[in-house]
Each structure stands twice: as structure tokens, then as C-alpha cells.
Write a protein that holds these residues in place. Structure first.
Motif, PDB file in Angstrom:
ATOM      1  N   UNK A  91       0.804  -1.239   0.000  1.00 51.54           N
ATOM      2  CA  UNK A  91       0.000   0.000   0.000  1.00 51.54           C
ATOM      3  C   UNK A  91       0.830   1.279   0.000  1.00 51.54           C
ATOM      4  N   UNK A  92       1.991   1.253   0.678  1.00 49.43           N
ATOM      5  CA  UNK A  92       2.787   2.489   0.744  1.00 49.43           C
ATOM      6  C   UNK A  92       3.358   2.871  -0.612  1.00 49.43           C
ATOM      7  N   UNK A  93       3.437   1.922  -1.544  1.00 45.96           N
ATOM      8  CA  UNK A  93       3.853   2.232  -2.906  1.00 45.96           C
ATOM      9  C   UNK A  93       2.662   2.531  -3.809  1.00 45.96           C
ATOM     10  N   UNK A  94       1.579   1.771  -3.621  1.00 44.99           N
ATOM     11  CA  UNK A  94       0.418   1.913  -4.501  1.00 44.99           C
ATOM     12  C   UNK A  94      -0.200   3.309  -4.431  1.00 44.99           C
ATOM     13  N   UNK A  95      -0.059   3.979  -3.275  1.00 42.46           N
ATOM     14  CA  UNK A  95      -0.677   5.299  -3.122  1.00 42.46           C
ATOM     15  C   UNK A  95      -0.073   6.327  -4.079  1.00 42.46           C
ATOM     16  N   UNK A  96       1.100   6.044  -4.623  1.00 40.36           N
ATOM     17  CA  UNK A  96       1.730   6.984  -5.558  1.00 40.36           C
ATOM     18  C   UNK A  96       1.082   6.930  -6.944  1.00 40.36           C
ATOM     19  N   UNK A 129       4.844  -6.457 -10.754  1.00 38.49           N
ATOM     20  CA  UNK A 129       3.890  -6.701  -9.663  1.00 38.49           C
ATOM     21  C   UNK A 129       2.503  -6.138  -9.985  1.00 38.49           C
ATOM     22  N   UNK A 130       2.324  -4.835  -9.906  1.00 39.64           N
ATOM     23  CA  UNK A 130       1.039  -4.188 -10.241  1.00 39.64           C
ATOM     24  C   UNK A 130      -0.100  -4.596  -9.318  1.00 39.64           C
ATOM     25  N   UNK A 131       0.197  -5.168  -8.152  1.00 41.37           N
ATOM     26  CA  UNK A 131      -0.861  -5.672  -7.265  1.00 41.37           C
ATOM     27  C   UNK A 131      -1.827  -4.572  -6.824  1.00 41.37           C
ATOM     28  N   UNK A 132      -1.291  -3.396  -6.524  1.00 42.19           N
ATOM     29  CA  UNK A 132      -2.125  -2.307  -6.040  1.00 42.19           C
ATOM     30  C   UNK A 132      -2.516  -1.309  -7.101  1.00 42.19           C
ATOM     31  N   UNK A 133      -2.234  -1.614  -8.366  1.00 41.34           N
ATOM     32  CA  UNK A 133      -2.622  -0.699  -9.444  1.00 41.34           C
ATOM     33  C   UNK A 133      -4.143  -0.702  -9.609  1.00 41.34           C
ATOM     34  N   UNK A 134      -4.692   0.447  -9.934  1.00 43.54           N
ATOM     35  CA  UNK A 134      -6.134   0.535 -10.179  1.00 43.54           C
ATOM     36  C   UNK A 134      -6.471  -0.089 -11.527  1.00 43.54           C
ATOM     37  N   UNK A 135      -7.765  -0.360 -11.740  1.00 43.70           N
ATOM     38  CA  UNK A 135      -8.202  -0.874 -13.030  1.00 43.70           C
ATOM     39  C   UNK A 135      -7.862   0.122 -14.144  1.00 43.70           C
ATOM     40  N   UNK A 136      -7.988   1.400 -13.840  1.00 42.23           N
ATOM     41  CA  UNK A 136      -7.671   2.426 -14.841  1.00 42.23           C
ATOM     42  C   UNK A 136      -6.193   2.382 -15.215  1.00 42.23           C
ATOM     43  N   UNK A 186       3.536  -6.521 -18.322  1.00 40.62           N
ATOM     44  CA  UNK A 186       3.494  -6.733 -16.871  1.00 40.62           C
ATOM     45  C   UNK A 186       4.268  -7.988 -16.534  1.00 40.62           C
ATOM     46  N   UNK A 187       5.025  -7.938 -15.448  1.00 41.76           N
ATOM     47  CA  UNK A 187       5.762  -9.101 -14.947  1.00 41.76           C
ATOM     48  C   UNK A 187       5.234  -9.459 -13.567  1.00 41.76           C
ATOM     49  N   UNK A 188       4.832 -10.728 -13.400  1.00 45.09           N
ATOM     50  CA  UNK A 188       4.340 -11.213 -12.116  1.00 45.09           C
ATOM     51  C   UNK A 188       5.372 -12.143 -11.484  1.00 45.09           C
ATOM     52  N   UNK A 189       5.792 -11.829 -10.268  1.00 41.99           N
ATOM     53  CA  UNK A 189       6.689 -12.697  -9.517  1.00 41.99           C
ATOM     54  C   UNK A 189       5.864 -13.556  -8.579  1.00 41.99           C
ATOM     55  N   UNK A 190       5.235 -14.576  -9.122  1.00 41.29           N
ATOM     56  CA  UNK A 190       4.118 -15.264  -8.476  1.00 41.29           C
ATOM     57  C   UNK A 190       4.456 -15.793  -7.086  1.00 41.29           C
ATOM     58  N   UNK A 191       5.525 -16.579  -6.981  1.00 42.66           N
ATOM     59  CA  UNK A 191       5.833 -17.191  -5.690  1.00 42.66           C
ATOM     60  C   UNK A 191       6.109 -16.129  -4.633  1.00 42.66           C
ATOM     61  N   UNK A 192       6.878 -15.119  -4.983  1.00 41.09           N
ATOM     62  CA  UNK A 192       7.189 -14.068  -4.016  1.00 41.09           C
ATOM     63  C   UNK A 192       5.954 -13.229  -3.692  1.00 41.09           C
ATOM     64  N   UNK A 193       5.107 -12.997  -4.674  1.00 42.36           N
ATOM     65  CA  UNK A 193       3.891 -12.226  -4.405  1.00 42.36           C
ATOM     66  C   UNK A 193       2.960 -12.985  -3.461  1.00 42.36           C
ATOM     67  N   UNK A 194       2.903 -14.296  -3.613  1.00 41.26           N
ATOM     68  CA  UNK A 194       2.073 -15.092  -2.712  1.00 41.26           C
ATOM     69  C   UNK A 194       2.700 -15.200  -1.322  1.00 41.26           C
ATOM     70  N   UNK A 236      -0.285  -7.346  -1.724  1.00 41.15           N
ATOM     71  CA  UNK A 236      -1.510  -7.176  -2.493  1.00 41.15           C
ATOM     72  C   UNK A 236      -1.817  -8.415  -3.306  1.00 41.15           C
ATOM     73  N   UNK A 237      -3.015  -8.495  -3.837  1.00 43.60           N
ATOM     74  CA  UNK A 237      -3.454  -9.661  -4.601  1.00 43.60           C
ATOM     75  C   UNK A 237      -2.874  -9.637  -6.010  1.00 43.60           C
ATOM     76  N   UNK A 238      -2.502 -10.809  -6.492  1.00 46.44           N
ATOM     77  CA  UNK A 238      -2.020 -10.929  -7.866  1.00 46.44           C
ATOM     78  C   UNK A 238      -3.171 -10.548  -8.806  1.00 46.44           C
ATOM     79  N   UNK A 239      -2.971  -9.569  -9.686  1.00 48.21           N
ATOM     80  CA  UNK A 239      -4.098  -9.032 -10.461  1.00 48.21           C
ATOM     81  C   UNK A 239      -4.374  -9.770 -11.764  1.00 48.21           C
TER      82      UNK A 239
END
Length: 463
Positions: free
Chosen positions: A244-249, A269-276, A288-296, A302-305
Motif C-alpha cells: 500500500x505504501x507504494x500503490x498510493x503513488x 507486480x502491479x498488485x495495487x494498481x487501479x483498473x484504470x 506486466x511481470x508477475x513474480x508469483x511465488x514471491x507475491x504469494x 496485495x493480490x495478484x491481479x
């Protein structure tokens, strides 16, 4: 794997065929090329570093023949974001608060890394990536404490034999001057590196920028950094929306409002990115790059989007992220992502009204051709296509955890692991053959990594 045409492998030998032409005979070939299709059994002819032909029963008389019967041939995996320099600190932060990783690894420990530590950590990570079938690695190297540190990382990538995108980052220090509202521009040493290592004819080396972006720097800085990358003609990769402390930017929105989003950008990651914001990424043709194991495994990230990405046609790539708190191999990323999505969708957690279906083939494409696109290399790797580079993986279909194989794609995504990887080729050269490394002495690499681990962590290796 057995080899004919004058190549004799003695018991226990890890030698691999060499020469201008190699014929892989009789594999089940998953090309991931939509026009070419897959083959229940086919031959792959390699001319030098290039795939020349893919077809059943090729008649070739001037090539060394590799018997790939009972093998599954797939394109080499493409990992689009790994902090490879951290490999000697494997698994030490999995149970800790993720914020402790940032404080410990990216300040105290990372700031004390020597060029030698960077070299062996990068070499270890690249060696293990190759062993598990990753032939292209985006080395997200935010350990540029000095020019010598950068040289050491690049040297290790070259030594390993992997196809590498060196994503040049910033120095690690004991304070946050580089990462919190930073007024410091990206290190200009990237220009030296571009001329010294990336202006030549080495097809295995590509330069990129590992950028700090709006979550870490002042607007004048992240804009200038992106402009520098584009002036150098290189891609940019940036973390966004993790915690969250990054997503607010709303970093993606800031890039968008500045008119700077482009297809040469990868967002991690993009977990906290808005739909827009995700829609902005898609509209710009960015990836987009997802680091699945580390994100889980990173509480609070945040949730994997994936559902939100797929609903707007954004197909992600995959990454091993950091081995300090997860595993880097792509089999794990694929398997976890598929299970995560099925559970997420089936449990009614998605905010998307009708979450798209996810097929096993989609997941394999995320780990190969979508990764190649995110790395800007889809013209040369990511599918088994004549004219592309011969970056290939042979998986033993006779192993007890896979056999009898009903569907090669399902077998690879759901059940295969590093131990099933018989052989790996990069640009037509075997870097792993008959289950053993060809280019590197893994025991020697591990011995050096143990010494580095003891030094950087400041305590005995076997604590």
C-alpha cells in the motif's frame, strides 16, 4: 539423451554435441507457434545458433543427431525480473516481515556487497536458472554500488552462458537517499556500460534500465531517467503497486498523465494498481511481470491481479523475483499461478464480473513467448520457430512423475520440475546435457557462494 553421427558419450560424461548443425530427433514438440502448431513427434534442425526446420522425420545427413525420443521439447523459459545478485542469500527472508527484507537486504547487507559478491551471486542465480530451463533472464540488478559492481554482474552473466537482459539499477546505501523522494538521477555509468558491453555483436547480451519510478523519485528524476533510457534505445522495467505504501503513488497514472507510457516499459507486480492504470498499460502496449511465488509469499504486497489483467487482454510474463524469500524456477511460477487463479476465481474473490478462463497453454505462454515480448526479444526467442534462436529445453517424458504423458503442455505446467530437465540449449549450444551442466562446474560455484554468504551475512553458513 543420446547422440549419434560420430558423437560418443562415455558413461558419466556430460559432454554435449558441438558443430555447425544439430538435429534433435523424435521429440514431442510444443512450438507455441500458432501457425506451425505442435507435433506429437518431430525433428528440430539447428543451424549454428538458429532453428532451421521443424517437421516430422527430417532427412539430414550432415548434422550431429541427438536422440530426443521420449522427450518434450519446449521453448526456453524467459524470466522477466530476477534480483540475481541475491542468490547466495537464498530463503533467509521467507518467514520474516517483508519490510525487514527491505531494511536488511537493500540497505545494510546490499550496501556492503563487494564486486566479488555480486559476481558469485549472479553466477549462482544464472546457473540455477539455466539448470531449470530458463534460457533468457532479465537480471534486475539494483546493486550498482560502483562501476566494478556492474562489471562483475555482467561478467557473471557472460560466464554462465545465459541469454541476459542486464537491467541496470542504482547503488544500495545504508540510507534512503536513492529510494525515497530521491533527487538523484539514474547513475550515468549506464552510458559507459552501453558502449563497453552492449554496442558489440554479442547476441546474448541486452541492456535495460531498472528504474525507480514515481514511487521512489521526484518527478523531474523519473521523467529524466525514462528519457535517458529512450535516448540509449533500451527498455525500462519498474516496480509499481507493491504494498500500500507504494500503490498510493499511482505510478502508472503519473507516467500516463505525463504522456510517457510506452511499449518499451515493463511494470513489475502491479498488485495495487487501479483498473484504470492497468487499462493504461494495455493501451500503451506495455507489459506486466508477475513474480508469483514471491507475491504469494510476501504478506501485504496485495493480490495478484491476473483476473484484472486477463479481462482487458493483458497477458503477463513471469519472474523468479528474489530467491531470498521464494524459489526462482519457472515451473513453480506456472504451477502456483494456475492454482491461484483457479482458486481465486472459483472462490468468488474476483472483482471482475466474468473472470476469463485460464488454460494451461496460456500459462506456458506466459513463461515463454510473453516473457520474450516483455524483454523485447520475441523476434528471436519464445517459440520454436524456424529463423529464431535455438533456445530450447528437453524434458524427460519417461520420468515417473510425468509418464505416461497424455498432454505435453499439461505435463509441463502441472507436474514437471527442474529434475525432469534433461538438456538445455542457448543459441544452439548445450549448457545442460544428459541432466548435467556442460559449461559450469556447479560444485565450484556453490563453494564460492558459501564463502560469499558467510561474509555478507556475517555469520557461519550453517547457522
Amino acid at each position: 539423451m543420446t547422440v549419434d553421427s560420430g558423437f560418443v558419450r562415455h558413461p558419466g560424461s556430460t559432454d554435449a554435441p558441438r558443430g555447425p548443425r544439430t538435429l534433435l530427433r523424435g521429440a514431442a514438440v510444443v512450438t507455441l507457434d500458432n501457425e506451425l502448431g505442435d507435433f506429437e513427434q518431430a525433428d528440430i534442425l539447428i543451424d549454428g545458433d538458429t532453428i532451421s526446420m521443424v517437421a516430422p522425420k527430417l532427412e539430414v545427413h550432415d548434422a550431429r543427431v541427438v536422440d530426443a525420443t521420449d522427450m518434450i521439447a519446449i521453448p526456453g523459459f524467459v524470466d522477466t525480473h530476477r534480483h540475481t545478485w541475491q542468490s547466495a542469500m537464498r530463503h533467509g527472508y521467507a518467514e520474516m516481515n517483508p519490510l525487514q527484507y527491505f531494511a536488511d537486504v537493500l540497505q545494510g547487507i546490499g550496501a556492503a556487497y563487494t564486486p566479488e559478491d555480486v559476481h558469485i551471486g549472479t553466477l549462482l542465480g544464472a546457473a540455477s536458472a539455466l539448470n531449470a530451463g530458463t534460457t533468457t533472464l532479465v537480471d534486475w540488478s539494483h546493486i550498482q554500488n560502483s562501476p566494478e559492481h556492474s562489471d562483475a554482474a555482467i561478467s557473471a552473466l557472460v560466464e554462465s552462458g545465459i541469454r541476459a537482459v542486464f537491467a541496470h539499477g542504482w547503488p544500495l546505501t545504508t540510507d534512503d537517499r536513492w529510494t525515497k523522494d530521491s533527487a538523484l538521477p539514474h547513475p550515468t555509468d549506464i552510458e559507459r556500460l552501453n558502449k563497453q558491453y552492449f554496442a558489440g555483436d554479442n547476441p546474448l547480451l541486452t541492456l535495460a534500465m531498472a528504474a525507480r519510478g514515481p514511487e521512489m523519485t521526484l518527478p523531474t528524476v523519473w521523467r529524466a531517467d525514462l528519457e535517458l533510457a529512450r535516448a540509449l534505445g533500451i527498455r525500462t522495467s519498474v516496480h509499481v503497486g507493491a504494498y500500500p505504501h507504494n500503490a498510493v503513488h499511482h505510478a502508472v497514472d503519473q507516467y500516463g498523465r505525463a504522456g510517457l507510457l510506452g511499449a518499451d516499459m515493463t511494470f513489475v507486480h502491479c498488485c495495487g494498481c487501479t483498473d484504470a492504470e492497468l487499462a493504461m498499460i494495455a493501451a500503451a502496449g506495455a507489459s506486466v511481470s508477475l513474480g508469483v511465488h514471491c507475491e504469494m509469499n510476501s504478506q501485504g504486497i496485495g493480490d495478484i491481479p491476473l483476473d484484472r489483467l486477463l479481462s482487458i487482454g493483458l497477458r503477463p510474463s513471469l519472474s523468479g523475483d528474489t530467491e531470498t524469500k521464494c524459489t526462482g524456477d519457472m515451473f513453480t511460477q506456472m504451477r502456483l499461478l494456475y492454482a491461484y487463479y483457479r482458486s481465486w476465481r472459483g472462490g468468488g474473490h474476483s472483482t471482475v464480473s466474468t473472470p476469463p478462463d485460464l488454460m494451461l497453454r496460456d500459462v506456458l505462454e506466459f513463461a515463454t513467448i510473453e516473457g520474450a515480448r516483455a524483454a523485447g526479444l520475441d523476434h528471436c526467442v519464445g517459440t520454436i520457430t524456424p529463423g529464431k534462436q535455438a533456445d530450447l529445453v528437453l524434458i524427460r517424458a519417461t520420468d515417473v512423475n510425468l509418464a505416461p504423458v497424455l498432454d505435453p503442455v499439461a505435463a509441463v505446467v502441472l507436474s514437471a520440475h527442474e529434475g525432469n530437465v534433461d538438456s538445455v540449449l542457448v543459441a544452439g549450444d548445450f549448457v545442460k546435457a544428459n541432466g548435467h551442466p556442460v559449461r559450469l562446474d556447479h560444485h565450484a560455484v556453490i563453494r564460492k557462494a558459501k564463502i560469499s554468504q558467510k561474509r555478507v551475512l556475517g555469520h557461519p553458513v550453517n547457522r
